[in-house]
Design a protein around this motif. Structure first.
Motif, PDB file in Angstrom:
ATOM      1  N   ILE A 104       0.807  -1.215   0.000  1.00  0.00           N
ATOM      2  CA  ILE A 104       0.000   0.000   0.000  1.00  0.00           C
ATOM      3  C   ILE A 104       0.844   1.271   0.000  1.00  0.00           C
ATOM      4  CG2 ILE A 104      -2.008  -1.089   1.045  1.00  0.00           C
ATOM      5  CD1 ILE A 104      -1.174  -0.033   3.733  1.00  0.00           C
ATOM      6  N   GLU A 105       2.139   1.149   0.227  1.00  0.00           N
ATOM      7  CA  GLU A 105       3.065   2.280   0.178  1.00  0.00           C
ATOM      8  C   GLU A 105       4.462   1.685   0.216  1.00  0.00           C
ATOM      9  OE1 GLU A 105       4.463   5.039  -0.731  1.00  0.00           O
ATOM     10  OE2 GLU A 105       2.680   6.144  -0.048  1.00  0.00           O
ATOM     11  N   LEU A 106       5.479   2.499  -0.028  1.00  0.00           N
ATOM     12  CA  LEU A 106       6.847   2.007   0.043  1.00  0.00           C
ATOM     13  C   LEU A 106       7.102   1.418   1.427  1.00  0.00           C
ATOM     14  CD1 LEU A 106       9.653   1.781  -1.328  1.00  0.00           C
ATOM     15  CD2 LEU A 106      10.210   3.990  -0.253  1.00  0.00           C
ATOM     16  N   ASP A 107       7.457   0.122   1.488  1.00  0.00           N
ATOM     17  CA  ASP A 107       7.793  -0.584   2.724  1.00  0.00           C
ATOM     18  C   ASP A 107       6.603  -0.730   3.678  1.00  0.00           C
ATOM     19  OD1 ASP A 107      10.313  -0.651   1.644  1.00  0.00           O
ATOM     20  OD2 ASP A 107      11.135   0.915   2.929  1.00  0.00           O
ATOM     21  N   ILE A 108       5.392  -0.575   3.184  1.00  0.00           N
ATOM     22  CA  ILE A 108       4.189  -0.780   3.985  1.00  0.00           C
ATOM     23  C   ILE A 108       3.279  -1.765   3.258  1.00  0.00           C
ATOM     24  CG2 ILE A 108       2.197   0.275   5.113  1.00  0.00           C
ATOM     25  CD1 ILE A 108       3.687   2.904   5.160  1.00  0.00           C
ATOM     26  N   PHE A 109       2.852  -2.819   3.968  1.00  0.00           N
ATOM     27  CA  PHE A 109       2.083  -3.892   3.357  1.00  0.00           C
ATOM     28  C   PHE A 109       0.851  -4.195   4.208  1.00  0.00           C
ATOM     29  CE2 PHE A 109       6.517  -4.215   2.320  1.00  0.00           C
ATOM     30  CZ  PHE A 109       6.544  -4.488   0.965  1.00  0.00           C
ATOM     31  N   ARG A 110      -0.146  -4.761   3.550  1.00  0.00           N
ATOM     32  CA  ARG A 110      -1.366  -5.122   4.259  1.00  0.00           C
ATOM     33  C   ARG A 110      -1.627  -6.612   4.068  1.00  0.00           C
ATOM     34  NH1 ARG A 110      -5.620  -0.957   3.461  1.00  0.00           N
ATOM     35  NH2 ARG A 110      -5.400  -1.476   1.248  1.00  0.00           N
ATOM     36  N   GLY A 111      -1.898  -7.287   5.193  1.00  0.00           N
ATOM     37  CA  GLY A 111      -2.225  -8.711   5.163  1.00  0.00           C
ATOM     38  C   GLY A 111      -3.575  -8.953   5.806  1.00  0.00           C
ATOM     39  N   ARG A 112      -4.184 -10.040   5.459  1.00  0.00           N
ATOM     40  CA  ARG A 112      -5.480 -10.391   6.036  1.00  0.00           C
ATOM     41  C   ARG A 112      -5.386 -11.773   6.673  1.00  0.00           C
ATOM     42  NH1 ARG A 112      -8.418 -13.902   2.930  1.00  0.00           N
ATOM     43  NH2 ARG A 112      -7.585 -14.331   0.852  1.00  0.00           N
ATOM     44  N   SER A 113      -6.443 -12.152   7.386  1.00  0.00           N
ATOM     45  CA  SER A 113      -6.516 -13.435   8.077  1.00  0.00           C
ATOM     46  C   SER A 113      -7.586 -14.307   7.426  1.00  0.00           C
ATOM     47  CB  SER A 113      -6.830 -13.227   9.559  1.00  0.00           C
ATOM     48  OG  SER A 113      -5.815 -12.458  10.182  1.00  0.00           O
ATOM     49  N   PRO A 114      -7.606 -15.609   7.720  1.00  0.00           N
ATOM     50  CA  PRO A 114      -8.648 -16.482   7.163  1.00  0.00           C
ATOM     51  C   PRO A 114     -10.042 -16.019   7.572  1.00  0.00           C
ATOM     52  CG  PRO A 114      -6.882 -17.779   8.144  1.00  0.00           C
ATOM     53  CD  PRO A 114      -6.645 -16.349   8.544  1.00  0.00           C
ATOM     54  N   GLU A 115     -11.027 -16.485   6.838  1.00  0.00           N
ATOM     55  CA  GLU A 115     -12.413 -16.103   7.116  1.00  0.00           C
ATOM     56  C   GLU A 115     -12.880 -16.612   8.480  1.00  0.00           C
ATOM     57  OE1 GLU A 115     -14.336 -14.093   5.429  1.00  0.00           O
ATOM     58  OE2 GLU A 115     -12.749 -13.776   3.947  1.00  0.00           O
ATOM     59  N   GLU A 116     -12.318 -17.748   8.945  1.00  0.00           N
ATOM     60  CA  GLU A 116     -12.707 -18.249  10.252  1.00  0.00           C
ATOM     61  C   GLU A 116     -12.360 -17.223  11.319  1.00  0.00           C
ATOM     62  OE1 GLU A 116     -10.782 -19.872   8.191  1.00  0.00           O
ATOM     63  OE2 GLU A 116     -11.648 -21.806   7.708  1.00  0.00           O
ATOM     64  N   ARG A 117     -13.215 -17.083  12.298  1.00  0.00           N
ATOM     65  CA  ARG A 117     -13.003 -16.085  13.348  1.00  0.00           C
ATOM     66  C   ARG A 117     -12.613 -16.778  14.648  1.00  0.00           C
ATOM     67  NH1 ARG A 117     -12.046 -13.425   9.691  1.00  0.00           N
ATOM     68  NH2 ARG A 117     -13.312 -11.766   8.786  1.00  0.00           N
ATOM     69  N   PHE A 118     -11.316 -17.095  14.772  1.00  0.00           N
ATOM     70  CA  PHE A 118     -10.822 -17.670  16.004  1.00  0.00           C
ATOM     71  C   PHE A 118     -10.649 -16.564  17.042  1.00  0.00           C
ATOM     72  CE2 PHE A 118      -9.181 -20.558  12.678  1.00  0.00           C
ATOM     73  CZ  PHE A 118      -9.857 -21.703  13.068  1.00  0.00           C
ATOM     74  N   GLN A 119     -10.254 -16.958  18.238  1.00  0.00           N
ATOM     75  CA  GLN A 119     -10.080 -15.976  19.305  1.00  0.00           C
ATOM     76  C   GLN A 119      -9.007 -14.954  18.953  1.00  0.00           C
ATOM     77  OE1 GLN A 119      -9.131 -17.699  23.084  1.00  0.00           O
ATOM     78  NE2 GLN A 119      -9.129 -15.750  24.169  1.00  0.00           N
ATOM     79  N   ARG A 120      -7.952 -15.390  18.311  1.00  0.00           N
ATOM     80  CA  ARG A 120      -6.881 -14.485  17.917  1.00  0.00           C
ATOM     81  C   ARG A 120      -6.213 -15.040  16.671  1.00  0.00           C
ATOM     82  NH1 ARG A 120      -4.733 -16.554  23.055  1.00  0.00           N
ATOM     83  NH2 ARG A 120      -3.309 -18.279  22.629  1.00  0.00           N
TER      84      ARG A 120
END
Length: 294
Positions: free
Chosen positions: A17-33
């Motif tokens: 999303i910018e120089l040296d900045i990245f965005r990640g996501r998690s699986p659709e399952e909603r675990f505690q953490r």
């Protein structure tokens, strides 16, 4: 390639999303953490995106600071600490809700010739092909228990085969209590030849069973006896090239626990006995209620 592995590879393809900045996501399952191995793997991908292709990660040192929220993206900031002639250092922070949940330092190194030796010896254990799958082992423990049915039915990205007892088995049978934990694992698909991908996938898998190793030493298991736990810090050293789509023996031990913390060490061996990866982790272990096991 099963759906869980496809999803994992998609999760590792971070959005820049910018120089040296990245965005990640998690699986659709909603675990505690968020699973700690996921954050470590994504952070390593982010760092690798900022490093020349002739350098490969040889070590990482990480701290799990706050639980990750699986409902929102994780922002990874990469700091270019040093670009030397043979070593490159990166510092990565993972941020959610405006706070750091995870930090990692990773070091990359060009390929060099040098003296070499290996004192570590791979344990003499049965090969993975003759061992039951994780799903088969879990079914032997829980049967068709309704509360576990959906969880056990989910595909897993990693094919893990335990040589010794699962924590739930050791909890029921004190003779199975041990401070050693031996697990074969691989990603059951033909993966690309990208060396960083195989290192990242080993980092992801490395966090699955280290806390279990501490629990095994006490005959404790998740979901019973008021046990709660979490990874605190995590360090890995990558010694030689390997493939995560070939079997690796993850030989783990817990040399100490106390003060609501436990230490676990691991070594990953190739099928031919070469030491590929070394791992050390400290975890939090808390037990509520009247538990007398030790």
């Amino acid at each position: 390639m099963n759906s869980a592995l496809k999803e994992l590879l998609d999760l590792l393809d971070l959005e820049q999303i910018e120089l040296d900045i990245f965005r990640g996501r998690s699986p659709e399952e909603r675990f505690q953490r968020v699973f700690g191995g996921q954050v470590a793997a994504q952070a390593l991908v982010a760092a690798g995106r900022t490093v020349p292709g002739d350098r490969m990660v040889h070590s990482l040192h990480a701290y799990f600071i706050r639980p990750g929220d699986p409902a929102i993206p994780i922002i990874y900031n990469v700091e270019r600490v040093r670009d030397g002639r043979s070593f490159t250092t990166r510092r990565i922070t993972a941020i959610q809700h405006g706070k750091v949940i995870f930090s990692m330092s990773a070091s990359f190194h060009i390929q060099e010739e040098g003296v070499s030796h290996q004192a570590a010896v791979m344990p003499d254990v049965p090969g993975p092909e003759g061992l039951p799958t994780w799903h088969q082992r879990m079914l032997s423990v829980f049967g068709d228990e309704p509360s576990m049915r959906d969880w056990l039915a989910k595909p897993r990205p990693v094919d893990a085969r335990y040589v010794n007892a699962l924590p739930w088995e050791a909890e029921r049978d004190p003779s199975l209590v041990t401070s050693d934990n031996l697990v074969w694992f691989r990603y059951d698909a033909d993966l690309p030849d990208d060396p960083l991908l195989h290192i990242v996938l080993a980092a992801y898998a490395s966090d699955f069973t280290l806390v279990d190793t501490v629990l095994l030493a006490h005959g404790l298991a998740w979901g019973s006896s008021g046990v709660s736990g979490a990874s605190l810090d995590h360090a890995m050293w990558f010694h030689r090239p390997f493939r995560a789509d070939d079997w690796l023996l993850y030989a783990q031990e817990s040399p100490w626990s106390g003060g609501a913390r436990g230490l676990a060490r691991g070594q990953m061996f190739t099928p031919s006995g070469e030491l590929a990866v070394s791992v050390v982790q400290e975890c939090m272990i808390r037990v509520s209620g009247d538990v007398t096991k030790s």
